[in-house]
Design a protein around this motif. Structure first.
Motif, PDB file in Angstrom:
ATOM      1  N   ARG A 300       0.825  -1.202   0.000  1.00 25.60           N
ATOM      2  CA  ARG A 300       0.000   0.000   0.000  1.00 25.60           C
ATOM      3  C   ARG A 300       0.871   1.268   0.000  1.00 25.60           C
ATOM      4  N   LEU A 301       1.945   1.250   0.799  1.00 19.42           N
ATOM      5  CA  LEU A 301       2.829   2.409   0.848  1.00 19.42           C
ATOM      6  C   LEU A 301       3.485   2.675  -0.499  1.00 19.42           C
ATOM      7  N   GLU A 302       3.880   1.596  -1.179  1.00 19.07           N
ATOM      8  CA  GLU A 302       4.511   1.757  -2.489  1.00 19.07           C
ATOM      9  C   GLU A 302       3.541   2.396  -3.478  1.00 19.07           C
ATOM     10  N   LYS A 303       2.271   2.003  -3.376  1.00 25.21           N
ATOM     11  CA  LYS A 303       1.266   2.593  -4.262  1.00 25.21           C
ATOM     12  C   LYS A 303       1.047   4.061  -3.924  1.00 25.21           C
ATOM     13  N   ILE A 304       0.966   4.321  -2.598  1.00 23.39           N
ATOM     14  CA  ILE A 304       0.750   5.709  -2.158  1.00 23.39           C
ATOM     15  C   ILE A 304       1.902   6.608  -2.593  1.00 23.39           C
ATOM     16  N   PHE A 305       3.120   6.099  -2.414  1.00 24.88           N
ATOM     17  CA  PHE A 305       4.293   6.910  -2.791  1.00 24.88           C
ATOM     18  C   PHE A 305       4.304   7.205  -4.282  1.00 24.88           C
ATOM     19  N   LEU A 306       3.963   6.204  -5.088  1.00 21.37           N
ATOM     20  CA  LEU A 306       3.952   6.407  -6.536  1.00 21.37           C
ATOM     21  C   LEU A 306       2.880   7.412  -6.926  1.00 21.37           C
ATOM     22  N   ILE A 307       1.733   7.328  -6.256  1.00 20.24           N
ATOM     23  CA  ILE A 307       0.660   8.288  -6.543  1.00 20.24           C
ATOM     24  C   ILE A 307       1.105   9.693  -6.183  1.00 20.24           C
ATOM     25  N   SER A 308       1.740   9.809  -4.981  1.00 20.88           N
ATOM     26  CA  SER A 308       2.220  11.120  -4.544  1.00 20.88           C
ATOM     27  C   SER A 308       3.194  11.705  -5.559  1.00 20.88           C
ATOM     28  N   GLU A 346      -6.610  12.452   1.521  1.00 19.79           N
ATOM     29  CA  GLU A 346      -6.144  12.366   2.900  1.00 19.79           C
ATOM     30  C   GLU A 346      -4.658  12.028   3.022  1.00 19.79           C
ATOM     31  N   THR A 347      -4.133  11.243   2.109  1.00 20.21           N
ATOM     32  CA  THR A 347      -2.763  10.761   2.249  1.00 20.21           C
ATOM     33  C   THR A 347      -1.766  11.598   1.455  1.00 20.21           C
ATOM     34  N   VAL A 348      -2.136  11.946   0.241  1.00 17.93           N
ATOM     35  CA  VAL A 348      -1.223  12.686  -0.617  1.00 17.93           C
ATOM     36  C   VAL A 348      -1.209  14.151  -0.203  1.00 17.93           C
ATOM     37  N   PRO A 349      -0.051  14.708   0.098  1.00 17.70           N
ATOM     38  CA  PRO A 349       0.017  16.118   0.493  1.00 17.70           C
ATOM     39  C   PRO A 349      -0.562  17.018  -0.604  1.00 17.70           C
ATOM     40  N   GLN A 371       7.542  11.863   5.237  1.00 18.79           N
ATOM     41  CA  GLN A 371       6.278  11.381   5.781  1.00 18.79           C
ATOM     42  C   GLN A 371       6.140   9.868   5.594  1.00 18.79           C
ATOM     43  N   LYS A 372       6.607   9.378   4.474  1.00 16.66           N
ATOM     44  CA  LYS A 372       6.566   7.931   4.213  1.00 16.66           C
ATOM     45  C   LYS A 372       7.420   7.175   5.228  1.00 16.66           C
ATOM     46  N   LEU A 373       8.634   7.676   5.453  1.00 15.86           N
ATOM     47  CA  LEU A 373       9.525   7.035   6.431  1.00 15.86           C
ATOM     48  C   LEU A 373       8.941   7.104   7.839  1.00 15.86           C
ATOM     49  N   GLN A 390      14.954  -4.502  15.350  1.00 18.02           N
ATOM     50  CA  GLN A 390      13.809  -3.764  14.820  1.00 18.02           C
ATOM     51  C   GLN A 390      13.776  -2.338  15.359  1.00 18.02           C
ATOM     52  N   TRP A 391      14.107  -2.175  16.654  1.00 14.11           N
ATOM     53  CA  TRP A 391      14.165  -0.813  17.210  1.00 14.11           C
ATOM     54  C   TRP A 391      15.238   0.008  16.497  1.00 14.11           C
ATOM     55  N   GLN A 392      16.338  -0.636  16.131  1.00 17.11           N
ATOM     56  CA  GLN A 392      17.400   0.083  15.422  1.00 17.11           C
ATOM     57  C   GLN A 392      16.953   0.489  14.020  1.00 17.11           C
ATOM     58  N   GLN A 393      16.154  -0.385  13.375  1.00 23.39           N
ATOM     59  CA  GLN A 393      15.609  -0.022  12.066  1.00 23.39           C
ATOM     60  C   GLN A 393      14.651   1.162  12.183  1.00 23.39           C
ATOM     61  N   ILE A 394      13.846   1.145  13.242  1.00 24.94           N
ATOM     62  CA  ILE A 394      12.906   2.253  13.487  1.00 24.94           C
ATOM     63  C   ILE A 394      13.666   3.555  13.710  1.00 24.94           C
ATOM     64  N   GLU A 395      14.722   3.481  14.519  1.00 21.27           N
ATOM     65  CA  GLU A 395      15.546   4.660  14.801  1.00 21.27           C
ATOM     66  C   GLU A 395      16.144   5.216  13.515  1.00 21.27           C
ATOM     67  N   THR A 396      16.599   4.328  12.631  1.00 17.19           N
ATOM     68  CA  THR A 396      17.188   4.762  11.360  1.00 17.19           C
ATOM     69  C   THR A 396      16.164   5.499  10.493  1.00 17.19           C
ATOM     70  N   LYS A 397      14.927   4.987  10.486  1.00 17.84           N
ATOM     71  CA  LYS A 397      13.883   5.622   9.679  1.00 17.84           C
ATOM     72  C   LYS A 397      13.552   7.030  10.194  1.00 17.84           C
ATOM     73  N   TRP A 398      13.458   7.170  11.533  1.00 13.90           N
ATOM     74  CA  TRP A 398      13.207   8.503  12.083  1.00 13.90           C
ATOM     75  C   TRP A 398      14.364   9.461  11.747  1.00 13.90           C
ATOM     76  N   LEU A 399      15.581   8.949  11.831  1.00  6.02           N
ATOM     77  CA  LEU A 399      16.748   9.785  11.544  1.00  6.02           C
ATOM     78  C   LEU A 399      16.768  10.213  10.081  1.00  6.02           C
ATOM     79  N   GLU A 400      16.455   9.279   9.182  1.00  9.39           N
ATOM     80  CA  GLU A 400      16.428   9.609   7.753  1.00  9.39           C
ATOM     81  C   GLU A 400      15.323  10.620   7.454  1.00  9.39           C
ATOM     82  N   ALA A 401      14.176  10.455   8.134  1.00  7.51           N
ATOM     83  CA  ALA A 401      13.073  11.399   7.932  1.00  7.51           C
ATOM     84  C   ALA A 401      13.475  12.801   8.400  1.00  7.51           C
ATOM     85  N   ILE A 402      14.159  12.873   9.530  1.00  5.77           N
ATOM     86  CA  ILE A 402      14.629  14.164  10.060  1.00  5.77           C
ATOM     87  C   ILE A 402      15.600  14.821   9.086  1.00  5.77           C
TER      88      ILE A 402
END
Length: 520
Positions: A300-308, A346-349, A371-373, A390-402
């Protein structure tokens, strides 16, 4: 004749056994068993005479303070005649009480010695009965040549504890690793690997359950010849013999992975491993269900990102109806028709007015990616606890988003919403970092506790031991228990720590009792 009754009893007790490995000398072992019976009988006779002599005496009177010296001298004269061969001497302790020194240099009141010798007499009766049962087993083994099978039996069916522990540990580690959300292909591949691990664990669990069931049946009657045959058939050379403890309890002995283990020790380790596998299987089921959920989310995210992306490109590239029509057609191919309006609104900015420059296009794409990350990180955080990876993967995603948000210019028309999200993302990133520290500490404490418990189990092998050895093992287990108690609730290893805590506490109680016995 000078005789240390305690040492004599221990020596006889150790001799009441059968060694399966030395199958060629089974006839000699049978002779030794008969010899042990004679030694037990002789010890029984000595204890009977001593206990009969002391039974009618008022033993407390000669140690009661103040001591009647006339009575003491008269009594000691008789006792020296009766117990001189078994008592090294007498002395007054720090409390002014008269105590007797045994041949093993232990000090005790005569009343306590009398009680100990009575108990030893009962143990001799039990040991004699066990010796006779063992003798019958030896005779059947010789007659049916059962032990000859050991010399040719393979160890194919033997489960190596070290191998199983390593295999289960490796599988558990792989199962608990977080899903790579780079592509749906990698998620599917991870699910398939976990399913393969499931089958491996089920096969190991099946073999363990078979052994546990055998042990359960045998525990009620170890000397039944059918049980002896079963263990020889199953374990071959790893089943090393039959032993009798000082209480007359029969037990098999084993050599697994180069370590000598009793029947109870091996059974306990098998049950512990089976429990660990059961827990790991539950984790595997949970992980597969989680993976299937992630697969749907990722698709679903891949579809949303492509639409965006298509929406952003369409608005920035041109403003004619034909391009918009092509974009709409692409969206209809990506998602069911009834969902288009909801996701679009609602999803696409929404595209702010006036963004026409390439830099502004980059800002929009950076915000969309951030926003996707953030969405992925938030979803991954749900249904905790999670493995450290998994927590480390989550931390990486927040850092990349920042980092993506920080690339957006302050004079951008998007900056007002970027600033708000940046504060939220940084706060979330700090919280996840703290969770990672908690998980790392919990894992370290668990590993150190396991190391201490393993060291304690090694140093108490092959008892008896001096008091300082039991103290050392007790201290290590106490440290292990303290470490496990520091592991916080809600951490990923909490359930594993609780299981270990129960086992370590039980072992600690056993060793504490050994310390008390050694002190007496």
């Amino acid at each position: 004749m000078n005789l240390d009754l305690d040492q004599e009893f221990k020596k006889i007790s150790k001799a009441v056994k059968l060694n399966f490995i030395k199958y060629n000398s089974l006839e000699d072992q049978l002779i030794d068993l008969k010899k042990s019976q004679n030694e037990i009988f002789s010890l029984q006779a000595i204890l009977k005479n001593i206990n009969g002599s002391l039974k009618n005496r008022n033993l407390s009177q000669i140690t009661k303070i103040p001591i009647d010296l006339d009575l003491l001298l008269e009594t000691l004269k008789d006792l020296i005649i009766e117990l001189g061969c078994y008592i090294e001497g007498v002395k007054f302790n720090n409390q002014g009480e008269l105590v007797f020194i045994t041949k093993s240099n232990k000090s005790n009141s005569l009343q306590n010695l009398f009680e100990n010798w009575q108990k030893m007499s009962i143990q001799c009766d039990t040991l004699m009965s066990a010796n006779k049962r063992l003798e019958k087993v030896a005779e059947i083994l010789i007659q049916e040549k059962i032990l000859n099978e050991i010399s040719t039996s393979s160890e194919k069916g033997i489960l190596s504890l070290n191998t199983i522990k390593k295999e289960v540990g490796k599988i558990s580690q792989e199962i608990n690793q977080g899903f790579s959300l780079i592509s749906t292909y990698l998620i599917k591949e991870k699910i398939q690997k976990i399913q393969i691990h499931q089958e491996k664990l089920k096969n190991i669990q099946k073999k363990l359950n078979e052994l546990i069931e055998i042990f359960m049946k045998i525990s009620n009657n170890p000397l039944d010849i059918k049980n002896v045959k079963t263990l020889i058939s199953k374990f071959g050379k790893n089943c090393t013999g039959l032993i009798i403890d000082t209480n007359g309890k029969e037990s098999f002995s084993f050599n697994i992975d180069g370590f000598h283990k009793s029947f109870d020790q091996l059974n306990e380790e098998y049950e512990s491993l089976e429990s660990t596998i059961e827990t790991t299987l539950k984790q595997a089921i949970s992980k597969i269900n989680s993976g299937k959920s992630w697969l749907k989310i990722k698709q679903r995210l891949e579809k949303i990102f492509l639409i965006s992306f298509l929406v952003a490109i369409g608005y920035f590239a041109c403003n004619n109806s034909s391009t918009k029509f092509l974009i709409k057609q692409s969206m209809e191919k990506l998602l069911p028709q009834q969902q288009n309006d909801q996701i679009y609104s609602e999803t696409v900015p929404q595209q702010p007015e006036g963004l026409t420059k390439p830099q502004e296009l980059n800002d929009q794409l950076s915000l969309t990616n951030a926003q996707k990350l953030a969405m992925e990180a938030a979803l991954m955080s749900q249904n905790a606890p999670h493995p450290l990876e998994q927590w480390q993967q989550i931390e990486t995603k927040w850092l990349e988003a920042i980092k993506l948000l920080e690339t957006i210019r302050e004079n951008s028309i998007l900056y007002s919403q970027v600033k708000e999200k940046l504060e939220t993302y940084k706060s979330n990133h700090i919280a996840i970092n703290q969770r990672i520290i908690t998980e790392k500490t919990a894992i370290a404490n668990l590993e150190n506790a396991q190391k201490l418990a393993w060291e304690a189990s090694i140093i108490v092998q092959k008892p008896p031991h001096p008091l300082e050895v039991w103290f050392k093992a007790q201290s290590k287990l106490e440290q292990a228990i303290t470490l496990l108690k520091t592991i916080p609730k809600g951490s990923f290893v909490e359930s594993q720590a609780q299981n270990k805590l129960e086992t370590y506490q039980a072992n600690y109680n056993v060793i504490t009792q050994q310390v008390k016995n050694a002190q007496n």
